[in-house]
Design a protein around this motif. Structure first.
Motif, PDB file in Angstrom:
ATOM      1  N   PHE A  53       0.834  -1.205   0.000  1.00 34.81           N
ATOM      2  CA  PHE A  53       0.000   0.000   0.000  1.00 34.81           C
ATOM      3  C   PHE A  53       0.871   1.258   0.000  1.00 34.81           C
ATOM      4  CE2 PHE A  53      -2.232   3.346   2.375  1.00 34.81           C
ATOM      5  CZ  PHE A  53      -3.367   3.489   1.597  1.00 34.81           C
ATOM      6  N   VAL A  54       1.898   1.261   0.837  1.00 35.41           N
ATOM      7  CA  VAL A  54       2.800   2.415   0.931  1.00 35.41           C
ATOM      8  C   VAL A  54       3.552   2.624  -0.380  1.00 35.41           C
ATOM      9  CG1 VAL A  54       4.876   3.283   2.086  1.00 35.41           C
ATOM     10  CG2 VAL A  54       3.042   2.245   3.425  1.00 35.41           C
ATOM     11  N   LEU A  55       3.882   1.541  -1.063  1.00 34.33           N
ATOM     12  CA  LEU A  55       4.582   1.650  -2.340  1.00 34.33           C
ATOM     13  C   LEU A  55       3.649   2.118  -3.456  1.00 34.33           C
ATOM     14  CD1 LEU A  55       6.966   0.992  -4.325  1.00 34.33           C
ATOM     15  CD2 LEU A  55       6.016  -1.321  -4.459  1.00 34.33           C
ATOM     16  N   LEU A  56       2.454   1.553  -3.519  1.00 32.86           N
ATOM     17  CA  LEU A  56       1.583   1.766  -4.677  1.00 32.86           C
ATOM     18  C   LEU A  56       0.833   3.089  -4.644  1.00 32.86           C
ATOM     19  CD1 LEU A  56       0.053  -1.788  -5.216  1.00 32.86           C
ATOM     20  CD2 LEU A  56       1.928  -0.692  -6.443  1.00 32.86           C
ATOM     21  N   LEU A  57       0.359   3.505  -3.470  1.00 33.09           N
ATOM     22  CA  LEU A  57      -0.497   4.696  -3.431  1.00 33.09           C
ATOM     23  C   LEU A  57       0.202   5.936  -3.983  1.00 33.09           C
ATOM     24  CD1 LEU A  57      -3.152   6.016  -2.786  1.00 33.09           C
ATOM     25  CD2 LEU A  57      -2.379   6.343  -0.416  1.00 33.09           C
ATOM     26  N   PRO A  58       1.372   6.336  -3.475  1.00 34.25           N
ATOM     27  CA  PRO A  58       2.022   7.534  -4.052  1.00 34.25           C
ATOM     28  C   PRO A  58       2.448   7.325  -5.500  1.00 34.25           C
ATOM     29  CG  PRO A  58       3.458   6.480  -2.447  1.00 34.25           C
ATOM     30  CD  PRO A  58       2.131   5.812  -2.323  1.00 34.25           C
ATOM     31  N   SER A  59       2.827   6.089  -5.867  1.00 29.38           N
ATOM     32  CA  SER A  59       3.233   5.826  -7.252  1.00 29.38           C
ATOM     33  C   SER A  59       2.058   6.006  -8.201  1.00 29.38           C
ATOM     34  CB  SER A  59       3.782   4.402  -7.370  1.00 29.38           C
ATOM     35  OG  SER A  59       4.913   4.214  -6.538  1.00 29.38           O
ATOM     36  N   LEU A  60       0.877   5.543  -7.803  1.00 34.25           N
ATOM     37  CA  LEU A  60      -0.308   5.690  -8.643  1.00 34.25           C
ATOM     38  C   LEU A  60      -0.761   7.143  -8.708  1.00 34.25           C
ATOM     39  CD1 LEU A  60      -2.239   2.500  -7.501  1.00 34.25           C
ATOM     40  CD2 LEU A  60      -1.359   2.939  -9.794  1.00 34.25           C
ATOM     41  N   LEU A  61      -0.567   7.878  -7.611  1.00 34.73           N
ATOM     42  CA  LEU A  61      -0.921   9.302  -7.625  1.00 34.73           C
ATOM     43  C   LEU A  61      -0.040  10.071  -8.605  1.00 34.73           C
ATOM     44  CD1 LEU A  61      -1.527   9.985  -3.816  1.00 34.73           C
ATOM     45  CD2 LEU A  61      -3.243   9.786  -5.623  1.00 34.73           C
ATOM     46  N   VAL A  62       1.238   9.734  -8.633  1.00 30.94           N
ATOM     47  CA  VAL A  62       2.138  10.378  -9.585  1.00 30.94           C
ATOM     48  C   VAL A  62       1.801   9.931 -11.009  1.00 30.94           C
ATOM     49  CG1 VAL A  62       4.534  10.566 -10.354  1.00 30.94           C
ATOM     50  CG2 VAL A  62       3.995  10.680  -7.909  1.00 30.94           C
ATOM     51  N   ALA A  63       1.504   8.647 -11.187  1.00 31.35           N
ATOM     52  CA  ALA A  63       1.159   8.131 -12.517  1.00 31.35           C
ATOM     53  C   ALA A  63      -0.102   8.793 -13.050  1.00 31.35           C
ATOM     54  CB  ALA A  63       0.977   6.618 -12.456  1.00 31.35           C
ATOM     55  N   ARG A  64      -1.001   9.168 -12.151  1.00 31.08           N
ATOM     56  CA  ARG A  64      -2.240   9.819 -12.569  1.00 31.08           C
ATOM     57  C   ARG A  64      -1.971  11.191 -13.183  1.00 31.08           C
ATOM     58  NH1 ARG A  64      -6.597  10.343  -7.907  1.00 31.08           N
ATOM     59  NH2 ARG A  64      -5.432  12.261  -7.431  1.00 31.08           N
ATOM     60  N   ARG A  65      -0.907  11.848 -12.716  1.00 33.37           N
ATOM     61  CA  ARG A  65      -0.511  13.154 -13.256  1.00 33.37           C
ATOM     62  C   ARG A  65       0.985  13.138 -13.542  1.00 33.37           C
ATOM     63  NH1 ARG A  65      -2.776  18.421 -10.583  1.00 33.37           N
ATOM     64  NH2 ARG A  65      -1.978  19.106 -12.609  1.00 33.37           N
ATOM     65  N   PRO A  66       1.397  12.452 -14.614  1.00 32.88           N
ATOM     66  CA  PRO A  66       2.830  12.331 -14.910  1.00 32.88           C
ATOM     67  C   PRO A  66       3.497  13.653 -15.226  1.00 32.88           C
ATOM     68  CG  PRO A  66       1.505  11.532 -16.743  1.00 32.88           C
ATOM     69  CD  PRO A  66       0.561  11.775 -15.603  1.00 32.88           C
ATOM     70  N   SER A  67       2.713  14.679 -15.501  1.00 30.22           N
ATOM     71  CA  SER A  67       3.311  15.990 -15.757  1.00 30.22           C
ATOM     72  C   SER A  67       4.089  16.496 -14.547  1.00 30.22           C
ATOM     73  CB  SER A  67       2.233  17.010 -16.130  1.00 30.22           C
ATOM     74  OG  SER A  67       1.247  17.110 -15.118  1.00 30.22           O
TER      75      SER A  67
ATOM     76  N   PHE B 130       4.168  -4.555 -11.846  1.00 25.86           N
ATOM     77  CA  PHE B 130       5.604  -4.431 -12.130  1.00 25.86           C
ATOM     78  C   PHE B 130       6.328  -3.733 -10.983  1.00 25.86           C
ATOM     79  CE2 PHE B 130       4.842  -5.118 -16.789  1.00 25.86           C
ATOM     80  CZ  PHE B 130       5.793  -6.105 -16.955  1.00 25.86           C
ATOM     81  N   LEU B 131       5.695  -2.730 -10.379  1.00 28.32           N
ATOM     82  CA  LEU B 131       6.314  -2.047  -9.252  1.00 28.32           C
ATOM     83  C   LEU B 131       6.574  -3.025  -8.102  1.00 28.32           C
ATOM     84  CD1 LEU B 131       4.424   1.366  -8.970  1.00 28.32           C
ATOM     85  CD2 LEU B 131       6.839   1.023  -9.491  1.00 28.32           C
ATOM     86  N   ILE B 132       5.580  -3.857  -7.794  1.00 30.84           N
ATOM     87  CA  ILE B 132       5.756  -4.835  -6.718  1.00 30.84           C
ATOM     88  C   ILE B 132       6.836  -5.837  -7.081  1.00 30.84           C
ATOM     89  CG2 ILE B 132       4.618  -6.740  -5.516  1.00 30.84           C
ATOM     90  CD1 ILE B 132       2.057  -5.145  -5.567  1.00 30.84           C
TER      91      ILE B 132
END
Length: 313
Positions: free
Chosen positions: A67-81, A266-268
């Motif tokens: 959860f700690v790995l995926l949540l911030p990664s997905l938030l960044v992926a949502r706005r890759p800019s 892939f992240l996991i």
């Protein structure tokens, strides 16, 4: 589940069919949060809390770490800019969530390890292998009393598997028919063969050196090498990196839902390289991976993109 020694039930097979559906809920929910209705947002939050609660109740760190790995990664992926412009205030939210999550993970990890040890976690040496912790190491030397044990155990998650890898490098290659990389696939094979193929895997063959198959880390590499050899594992890692890059392109530019789910997997996989074959080794993640991979590949939008398009996304 589907293990040797007992008959598989209808519930087992139904669970296998549901794993791909259960997996996609969290990454898709976070990535497409703004498009969700209020009801779906509430359902996602409740589902996530229930899922994390089961890991906490079991005293297991993995679900919290994922959860700690995926949540911030997905938030960044949502706005890759964010990555292109990299303004502090734009990435600050995801950064704060990551820091808060890591702090909670460290607290939970420490409490769990201390609880398992029945009190203070000591810096003991494993009598079977002679592997121990150097208390004078710079990372541990200046820690407050009582925190060095949990910190050493946490560090072992990222380093212990490489000792297992060093032992397997001394073993000859024995082909494991494509199932030696996975507890899940090897378990299925036991319905077809009388002698467990697991016994021929690299991690199993160093069990005689007191590096336990189920109780120690081996890193990802010996598991893949059990089917492909160590030179073949180099090629495998290149292909994984290539696929990961393509998946990221489809997440950033195309918002492909299959790519979003594979991005999380892939992240996991990459995060757990020092430990084991976390994604392909277990049914809960292997089935979603092998289901989503072809769906993503044949759904790809093959267009030429300009680097500036990510800034405007």
């Amino acid at each position: 589940m589907l293990s040797a020694g007992r008959e598989s039930t209808t519930q087992d097979y139904m669970s296998l069919l549901l794993f791909p559906l259960l997996w996609i809920a969290f990454p898709l929910g976070v990535f497409f949060w703004k498009q969700l209705s209020i009801q779906l947002r509430i359902a996602l939050v409740v589902w996530t809390i229930l899922d994390l609660s089961t890991w906490v109740a079991a005293g297991t760190n993995k679900g919290i770490a994922d959860f700690v790995l995926l949540l911030p990664s997905l938030l960044v992926a949502r706005r890759p800019s964010m990555l292109a412009t990299f303004r502090l205030r734009r990435v600050g939210g995801a950064g704060l969530i990551a820091i808060f999550g890591v702090a909670l993970l460290l607290i939970f990890f420490s409490m769990g390890m201390v609880g398992r040890s029945g009190g203070r976690l000591s810096l003991r040496t494993d009598p079977a292998t002679g592997v121990g912790v150097d208390p004078d190491n710079l990372v541990l030397r200046y820690l407050p009393d009582g925190t060095d044990g949990p910190m050493a155990s946490l560090m072992n998650y990222f380093s212990g598997g490489y000792y297992g890898l060093s032992l397997t490098l001394q073993e000859p290659f024995v082909f494991c028919y494509g199932v030696g990389n996975s507890y899940f696939l090897e378990g299925l094979s036991r319905h077809l063969v009388s002698t467990p193929i697991m016994n021929d895997t690299y991690p199993a063959r160093i069990d005689v050196r007191s590096w336990d198959l189920y109780g120690k880390w081996h890193s990802l590499y010996p598991w893949i090498a059990s089917d492909l050899s160590f030179p073949g594992t180099i090629v495998f890692m290149f292909v994984i990196g290539w696929f990961f890059g393509l998946v990221w392109i489809d997440v950033a530019f195309c918002q492909n839902p299959f790519a979003v789910c594979l991005f999380a997997l892939f992240l996991i996989m990459l995060f757990y390289i020092p430990a084991n074959n976390q994604v392909l080794g277990f049914a809960q993640t292997a089935l979603p991976f092998w289901t989503l991979l072809p769906l993503w590949f044949f759904s790809r939008d093959r267009h030429d993109f300009k680097p500036t398009e990510i800034v405007a996304s």
